[in-house]
Design a protein around this motif. Structure first.
Motif, PDB file in Angstrom:
ATOM      1  N   ILE A   7       7.370   3.477 -12.616  1.00 57.54           N
ATOM      2  CA  ILE A   7       5.639   4.578 -13.153  1.00 57.54           C
ATOM      3  C   ILE A   7       5.311   3.141 -13.511  1.00 57.54           C
ATOM      4  O   ILE A   7       4.742   2.588 -14.297  1.00 57.54           O
ATOM      5  CB  ILE A   7       6.138   5.807 -14.098  1.00 57.54           C
ATOM      6  CG1 ILE A   7       6.956   6.815 -13.593  1.00 57.54           C
ATOM      7  CG2 ILE A   7       4.686   6.574 -13.886  1.00 57.54           C
ATOM      8  CD1 ILE A   7       7.248   7.859 -14.416  1.00 57.54           C
ATOM      9  N   ARG A   8       3.976   3.332 -12.748  1.00 57.03           N
ATOM     10  CA  ARG A   8       2.351   2.980 -12.820  1.00 57.03           C
ATOM     11  C   ARG A   8       1.546   3.568 -14.432  1.00 57.03           C
ATOM     12  O   ARG A   8       1.662   4.519 -13.705  1.00 57.03           O
ATOM     13  CB  ARG A   8       2.127   2.265 -12.090  1.00 57.03           C
ATOM     14  CG  ARG A   8       0.427   1.308 -12.813  1.00 57.03           C
ATOM     15  CD  ARG A   8      -0.101   0.614 -11.913  1.00 57.03           C
ATOM     16  NE  ARG A   8      -1.294   0.660 -12.452  1.00 57.03           N
ATOM     17  CZ  ARG A   8      -2.456  -0.211 -11.262  1.00 57.03           C
ATOM     18  NH1 ARG A   8      -2.671   0.458 -10.561  1.00 57.03           N
ATOM     19  NH2 ARG A   8      -3.743  -0.999 -11.599  1.00 57.03           N
ATOM     20  N   SER A  51       9.029   2.438 -22.055  1.00 55.06           N
ATOM     21  CA  SER A  51       8.005   2.280 -21.882  1.00 55.06           C
ATOM     22  C   SER A  51       6.985   0.764 -22.888  1.00 55.06           C
ATOM     23  O   SER A  51       8.019   0.534 -23.714  1.00 55.06           O
ATOM     24  CB  SER A  51       7.325   3.630 -22.567  1.00 55.06           C
ATOM     25  OG  SER A  51       6.331   3.427 -22.086  1.00 55.06           O
ATOM     26  N   SER A  52       6.423   0.395 -22.003  1.00 59.40           N
ATOM     27  CA  SER A  52       5.983  -0.214 -22.569  1.00 59.40           C
ATOM     28  C   SER A  52       5.284  -0.110 -23.513  1.00 59.40           C
ATOM     29  O   SER A  52       4.560   0.864 -23.890  1.00 59.40           O
ATOM     30  CB  SER A  52       5.121  -1.079 -21.433  1.00 59.40           C
ATOM     31  OG  SER A  52       3.764  -1.720 -22.691  1.00 59.40           O
ATOM     32  N   VAL A 108       8.309   3.052 -17.577  1.00 62.60           N
ATOM     33  CA  VAL A 108       6.358   2.899 -17.289  1.00 62.60           C
ATOM     34  C   VAL A 108       6.217   1.846 -18.154  1.00 62.60           C
ATOM     35  O   VAL A 108       6.042   0.958 -18.883  1.00 62.60           O
ATOM     36  CB  VAL A 108       6.100   3.773 -18.574  1.00 62.60           C
ATOM     37  CG1 VAL A 108       5.284   4.255 -18.182  1.00 62.60           C
ATOM     38  CG2 VAL A 108       6.186   5.606 -17.649  1.00 62.60           C
ATOM     39  N   ALA A 109       5.272   1.179 -16.905  1.00 61.68           N
ATOM     40  CA  ALA A 109       4.396  -0.442 -17.202  1.00 61.68           C
ATOM     41  C   ALA A 109       3.724  -0.733 -16.116  1.00 61.68           C
ATOM     42  O   ALA A 109       2.810   0.269 -16.078  1.00 61.68           O
ATOM     43  CB  ALA A 109       5.879  -1.258 -16.797  1.00 61.68           C
ATOM     44  N   HIS A 110       3.593  -2.265 -16.969  1.00 62.56           N
ATOM     45  CA  HIS A 110       1.814  -1.944 -15.816  1.00 62.56           C
ATOM     46  C   HIS A 110       2.050  -3.547 -13.915  1.00 62.56           C
ATOM     47  O   HIS A 110       2.840  -3.907 -13.829  1.00 62.56           O
ATOM     48  CB  HIS A 110       1.863  -3.442 -16.487  1.00 62.56           C
ATOM     49  CG  HIS A 110       1.392  -3.032 -17.442  1.00 62.56           C
ATOM     50  ND1 HIS A 110       0.689  -2.544 -18.946  1.00 62.56           N
ATOM     51  CD2 HIS A 110       2.357  -2.821 -19.204  1.00 62.56           C
ATOM     52  CE1 HIS A 110       1.079  -1.858 -19.217  1.00 62.56           C
ATOM     53  NE2 HIS A 110       2.085  -2.223 -20.049  1.00 62.56           N
ATOM     54  N   ASN A 111       1.138  -3.014 -13.582  1.00 60.35           N
ATOM     55  CA  ASN A 111       0.895  -4.322 -12.681  1.00 60.35           C
ATOM     56  C   ASN A 111       0.104  -5.433 -13.161  1.00 60.35           C
ATOM     57  O   ASN A 111      -0.353  -5.037 -13.487  1.00 60.35           O
ATOM     58  CB  ASN A 111       0.070  -3.423 -11.319  1.00 60.35           C
ATOM     59  CG  ASN A 111       0.581  -2.903  -9.691  1.00 60.35           C
ATOM     60  OD1 ASN A 111       1.664  -3.351  -9.688  1.00 60.35           O
ATOM     61  ND2 ASN A 111      -0.434  -2.174  -9.246  1.00 60.35           N
ATOM     62  N   SER A 130      -0.534   2.734  -7.447  1.00 62.49           N
ATOM     63  CA  SER A 130      -1.457   3.516  -7.400  1.00 62.49           C
ATOM     64  C   SER A 130      -1.156   3.663  -9.440  1.00 62.49           C
ATOM     65  O   SER A 130       0.451   3.877  -9.626  1.00 62.49           O
ATOM     66  CB  SER A 130      -2.227   4.487  -7.026  1.00 62.49           C
ATOM     67  OG  SER A 130      -0.883   6.120  -6.761  1.00 62.49           O
ATOM     68  N   THR A 131      -2.117   3.646 -10.208  1.00 57.56           N
ATOM     69  CA  THR A 131      -1.661   4.177 -11.192  1.00 57.56           C
ATOM     70  C   THR A 131      -1.512   5.491 -11.632  1.00 57.56           C
ATOM     71  O   THR A 131      -1.785   6.211 -11.095  1.00 57.56           O
ATOM     72  CB  THR A 131      -3.275   4.551 -11.934  1.00 57.56           C
ATOM     73  OG1 THR A 131      -4.237   5.016 -11.192  1.00 57.56           O
ATOM     74  CG2 THR A 131      -3.890   3.165 -12.464  1.00 57.56           C
ATOM     75  N   ALA A 132      -0.386   6.250 -12.007  1.00 53.51           N
ATOM     76  CA  ALA A 132       0.472   7.106 -11.797  1.00 53.51           C
ATOM     77  C   ALA A 132       1.284   7.269 -11.080  1.00 53.51           C
ATOM     78  O   ALA A 132       1.189   8.362 -10.013  1.00 53.51           O
ATOM     79  CB  ALA A 132      -0.244   8.479 -12.166  1.00 53.51           C
TER      80      ALA A 132
END
Length: 161
Positions: A7-8, A51-52, A108-111, A130-132
């Motif tokens: 999940i972004r 999660s980050s 849950v992390a980042h692009n 995309s976000t979410a």
């Protein structure tokens, strides 16, 4: 069989320029989309969440975790705060030490790390998660440490807009 859910984090706010990148919160729109994603996913009873530590990622994780798997812990894992595909893969491969026998994990992390890792593991061609955004990957590996492009397959995705 292992399930990796990526999940972004939802849309973050740049309203306060004095905040560090780690401290940036979600925008109201981000909270709404994370809530919509949680409602669509509904229940993930056997999933362990990681999660980050970035506020926007952790807040996204809390919203989704509260709806989908409140009975299990939400784990904060510092190596997930990365924008590098290789570092993200190494963090996920280390889950054998943290998730023991768990075969279903949500990160849950980042692009751009999430998009690049998904494309690498599954030979997909996502331009941008995309976000979410939510992606599900299945792996036939015996452990997280063996996760690679040779044993992963794209399963599904959901982008909340």
């Amino acid at each position: 069989m292992r399930t990796l859910r990526l999940i972004r984090h939802a849309k973050s706010s740049w309203k306060d320029p004095s905040l560090s990148d780690l401290e940036r919160p979600l925008k109201n729109k981000g909270v709404k989309r994370a809530s919509q994603l949680a409602q669509r996913l509904h229940s993930l009873p056997d999933t362990v969440f990681f999660s980050s530590p970035a506020k926007r990622a952790l807040d996204t994780a809390k919203i989704i975790h509260r709806t989908c798997t409140p009975q299990s812990p939400l784990n904060i894992y510092s190596p997930l705060y990365t924008f590098c595909e290789h570092e993200l893969l190494l963090a996920i491969q280390s889950f054998d030490e943290r998730a023991h026998d768990c075969t279903d994990i949500c990160v849950v992390a980042h692009n751009p790390a999430l998009t690049l890792l998904t494309n690498h593991l599954c030979a997909t061609n996502f331009e941008n998660i995309s976000t979410a955004g939510y992606v599900v990957i299945q792996s036939t590996s015996d452990c997280w440490g063996q996760l690679s492009a040779t044993n992963c397959q794209y399963q599904d995705h959901l982008f909340i807009r």
